[in-house]
Write an enzyme that holds these catalytic residues in place. Sequence first.
Site, short mmCIF file in Angstrom:
data_model
loop_
_atom_site.label_atom_id
_atom_site.label_comp_id
_atom_site.label_asym_id
_atom_site.label_seq_id
_atom_site.Cartn_x
_atom_site.Cartn_y
_atom_site.Cartn_z
N GLY A 1 0.84 -1.19 0.00
CA GLY A 1 0.00 0.00 0.00
C GLY A 1 0.87 1.24 0.00
O GLY A 1 2.07 1.16 0.28
N GLN B 1 3.01 9.92 1.83
CA GLN B 1 4.31 9.31 1.59
C GLN B 1 4.96 9.84 0.31
O GLN B 1 6.16 9.65 0.10
CB GLN B 1 4.19 7.78 1.54
N CYS C 1 6.90 -0.68 6.41
CA CYS C 1 6.43 0.57 5.83
C CYS C 1 7.49 1.07 4.85
O CYS C 1 8.68 1.06 5.19
CB CYS C 1 6.21 1.59 6.94
N LEU C 2 7.06 1.50 3.67
CA LEU C 2 8.03 2.02 2.69
C LEU C 2 8.72 3.27 3.21
O LEU C 2 9.80 3.63 2.71
CB LEU C 2 7.34 2.30 1.36
N HIS D 1 -3.16 0.42 8.24
CA HIS D 1 -1.84 1.05 8.15
C HIS D 1 -1.92 2.32 7.29
O HIS D 1 -1.40 3.38 7.68
CB HIS D 1 -0.86 0.04 7.55
N GLU D 2 -2.59 2.21 6.14
CA GLU D 2 -2.63 3.35 5.21
C GLU D 2 -3.53 4.47 5.75
O GLU D 2 -3.21 5.65 5.60
CB GLU D 2 -3.11 2.90 3.83
N HIS E 1 -1.64 6.53 8.08
CA HIS E 1 -0.79 7.52 7.41
C HIS E 1 -1.55 8.83 7.18
O HIS E 1 -0.98 9.91 7.28
CB HIS E 1 -0.31 6.99 6.05
ZN ZN Z 1 3.53 2.95 5.71
#
Ligand code: ZN
Length: 181
Positions: A44, A49, A87-88, A129-130, A133
């Site tokens: 995701g 981000q 997480c990226l 998670h998203e 963010h």
């Molecule tokens: Zn993340």
Amino acid sequence: MQPIRLFGDPVLRTPAEPVVDFDKELRRLVADLTDTMRDEGGAGLAAPQLGVGLRVFTFDVDDVVGHLINPVLEFPDDEEQDGPEGCLSIPGLYFDTKRRMNVVAQGFNEYGDPVRLVGTGLMSRCVQHETDHLDGVLFVDRLDRAARKTALREIRAAEWYDPAAPPPVKVSPHGLRGIFG
Ligand SMILES: [Zn+2]
């Protein structure tokens, strides 16, 4: 393609604004998020981000690829799951994170049509998670105190970590009197 913002970037700590205009620009953002997510092999990716403060994220879980705009989450039961999460924006580090097992997400697609996403397991984890963010919350915030301490230590030791905003120098009240006379 824009670079993914990393832990320490203030944009990741800023709550995102709801999308109001479902226009061409929004569809470009969804395409950018989808391309970058796939390039980076993420499950995701949320707009903050990429440095964009809008409530938009994309997902790619078990070959189900999509996006959700202005998501509102509901949890149909109390069941939980615990497992590794990454997480990226915190590359290379994974920590066991508790999440709800099931989620029902309401929101909109890029054309402004209402959509409803029912997720379980990994999809549910991804949606939570998203959506975090979009609220300026990172998954390490969800860890208990001891695990979070370990995680933050590992983040600060990571090669990619760059303390963009060093903590301000604290000035004592005495010092302030000195400065201002
Ligand atoms: Zn993340």
